[in-house]
Design a protein around this motif. Sequence first.
Motif, short mmCIF file in Angstrom:
data_model
loop_
_atom_site.label_atom_id
_atom_site.label_comp_id
_atom_site.label_asym_id
_atom_site.label_seq_id
_atom_site.Cartn_x
_atom_site.Cartn_y
_atom_site.Cartn_z
N THR A 1 0.84 -1.21 0.00
CA THR A 1 0.00 0.00 0.00
C THR A 1 0.87 1.25 0.00
O THR A 1 0.60 2.21 -0.74
CB THR A 1 -0.94 0.00 1.21
N CYS A 2 1.91 1.26 0.81
CA CYS A 2 2.83 2.41 0.84
C CYS A 2 3.56 2.58 -0.49
O CYS A 2 3.72 3.70 -0.98
CB CYS A 2 3.84 2.26 1.98
N ALA A 3 4.00 1.48 -1.08
CA ALA A 3 4.68 1.55 -2.37
C ALA A 3 3.74 2.05 -3.46
O ALA A 3 4.12 2.87 -4.31
CB ALA A 3 5.25 0.18 -2.75
N LEU A 4 2.50 1.56 -3.46
CA LEU A 4 1.51 2.00 -4.44
C LEU A 4 1.23 3.50 -4.29
O LEU A 4 1.17 4.22 -5.29
CB LEU A 4 0.22 1.20 -4.26
N THR A 5 1.12 3.96 -3.07
CA THR A 5 0.89 5.38 -2.83
C THR A 5 2.09 6.21 -3.26
O THR A 5 1.93 7.28 -3.85
CB THR A 5 0.57 5.62 -1.34
N ILE B 1 4.57 10.02 -7.01
CA ILE B 1 5.68 10.31 -7.93
C ILE B 1 5.14 10.58 -9.34
O ILE B 1 5.65 11.41 -10.06
CB ILE B 1 6.71 9.17 -7.92
N PHE B 2 4.10 9.88 -9.75
CA PHE B 2 3.45 10.15 -11.03
C PHE B 2 2.70 11.47 -11.01
O PHE B 2 2.74 12.25 -11.96
CB PHE B 2 2.48 9.01 -11.38
N LEU B 3 2.00 11.73 -9.92
CA LEU B 3 1.08 12.85 -9.83
C LEU B 3 1.75 14.21 -9.93
O LEU B 3 1.32 15.07 -10.70
CB LEU B 3 0.29 12.76 -8.52
#
Length: 178
Positions: A59-63, A68-70
């Motif tokens: 979950t932390c990695a996905l966030t 980083i994309f956003l």
Amino acid sequence: MTKLYSDTDLWDAYMQRRRILGVFFGVTGAYLAGFLALLIYYIMLPYEDPNQGWVIGVTCALTAVYIIFLFPYMGICFKRCNAYCKMLRFISVGLKEYSVAPFAGIEDWTTRDNVDVNVATFKVHNIKRDEDMIRQIYVDGEKDFPPFEEGCLVRLISQGNLLIEYEIAKEKEECAQS
């Protein structure tokens, strides 16, 4: 008069803005679906289950990947496209100014209202002080720079110092002689 903008420019800019927002909402939807799935899985785990660690880590990695994309995507890509759409909208509804002035030269690129522009300078006579002043006219960086030559009179239509239409008043041979 040579027009720099047409109706299709505004339409193309808005369609590009819609594509950028479509990608943003698609990625945001995928992130929320993944986050929600991991959250539901985490809630369904029994107390002190050994699988809690990797769920929290994923979950932390996905966030982190989403953030980083956003920031670059919305902070650079969307911001620039949105500013360009706003500039084109102001051109269609704003007050136009007409002037005739001799071309003085080209200055370096700059950013005006988050849009990259070339700077063309024109000599304008100040009646109160009886001296020549330099006026900066911004030419859209996405468009080709007009074929101005120093000393040539140019008829300009601008909106907020942004060049919309132009016409070279003298021929090039006459400009070179004067």
